[in-house]
Scaffold this active site. Sequence first.
Site, PDB file in Angstrom:
ATOM      1  N   GLU A  48       0.843  -1.198   0.000  1.00 25.57           N
ATOM      2  CA  GLU A  48       0.000   0.000   0.000  1.00 25.57           C
ATOM      3  C   GLU A  48       0.881   1.252   0.000  1.00 25.57           C
ATOM      4  OE1 GLU A  48      -2.836   2.473   3.083  1.00 25.57           O
ATOM      5  OE2 GLU A  48      -2.751   0.300   3.300  1.00 25.57           O
ATOM      6  N   ARG A  52       0.412  10.390   0.573  1.00 20.90           N
ATOM      7  CA  ARG A  52       0.787  11.427   1.534  1.00 20.90           C
ATOM      8  C   ARG A  52       1.924  12.304   1.041  1.00 20.90           C
ATOM      9  NH1 ARG A  52       1.006   7.742   7.068  1.00 20.90           N
ATOM     10  NH2 ARG A  52      -0.927   6.574   6.699  1.00 20.90           N
ATOM     11  N   THR A  76      -4.652   6.042   1.686  1.00 17.42           N
ATOM     12  CA  THR A  76      -5.074   7.409   1.974  1.00 17.42           C
ATOM     13  C   THR A  76      -5.875   7.985   0.806  1.00 17.42           C
ATOM     14  OG1 THR A  76      -2.908   7.609   3.087  1.00 17.42           O
ATOM     15  CG2 THR A  76      -4.342   9.526   3.156  1.00 17.42           C
ATOM     16  N   LYS A 136     -11.014  -1.743   6.152  1.00 17.16           N
ATOM     17  CA  LYS A 136      -9.846  -1.367   6.935  1.00 17.16           C
ATOM     18  C   LYS A 136     -10.338  -0.878   8.297  1.00 17.16           C
ATOM     19  CE  LYS A 136      -6.187   2.161   6.991  1.00 17.16           C
ATOM     20  NZ  LYS A 136      -5.387   3.091   6.149  1.00 17.16           N
TER      21      LYS A 136
END
Length: 215
Positions: A48, A52, A76, A136
């Site tokens: 993953e 960011r 994200t 998640k």
Amino acid sequence: MTSSAPLAASHVSVLDLAPVVPVVVLEDAADAVPLARALVAGGLPAIEVTLRTGAALDAIRAIAGNVPEAVVGAGTVISTRNVAETVEAGARFLVSPGWTDTLLDAMKASGLPFLPGVSSTSEVVALLERGVNEMKFFPAEAAGGTAYLKALASPLPQARFCPTGGISLASAPSYLALPNVGCVGGSWMVPADAVAAKDWARVEQLAAGAAALRG
């Protein structure tokens, strides 16, 4: 990820690829390929890459184009734009820290497997109502950890989770022992100092330790 949206052409869920999904933050896209190769060599194929940093999309693109044995995903993901950009970059799954109806619709429409983030029972029930049973759990440690997930297992056995947030090599086994946990997300196998030093052998060694958590 929904059970009706299998990973690529197979019927394997991201939750079942490995016990740990490395959560990667990259400042330099040039590190993406050697890092991914080290993680795969250590036994962690699902990676993953979080959105960011400004290098994230290029990193996903590099891994997708150069490390075919890796299953690279985007983390994200918080907007429809994120969904579109990561699909274009070659992401093979999507992960969000939370979800809205708009974001969920965009992730479903992408055709990719996805893990929407939850931290409450009501959010889990709402996703089950929308036909999503893989999620998640974030931020795992702050949101109740193993005790919370264990409490969800009896009333909501159809929900499966990838807990992420504050999980370490020491705490991961207690999560993986739960019946409703498919894998955990963590970053201990990609420490910032190892990435900065381009110590890919160390990353591979740490990845191997993580991969061995569920023998």
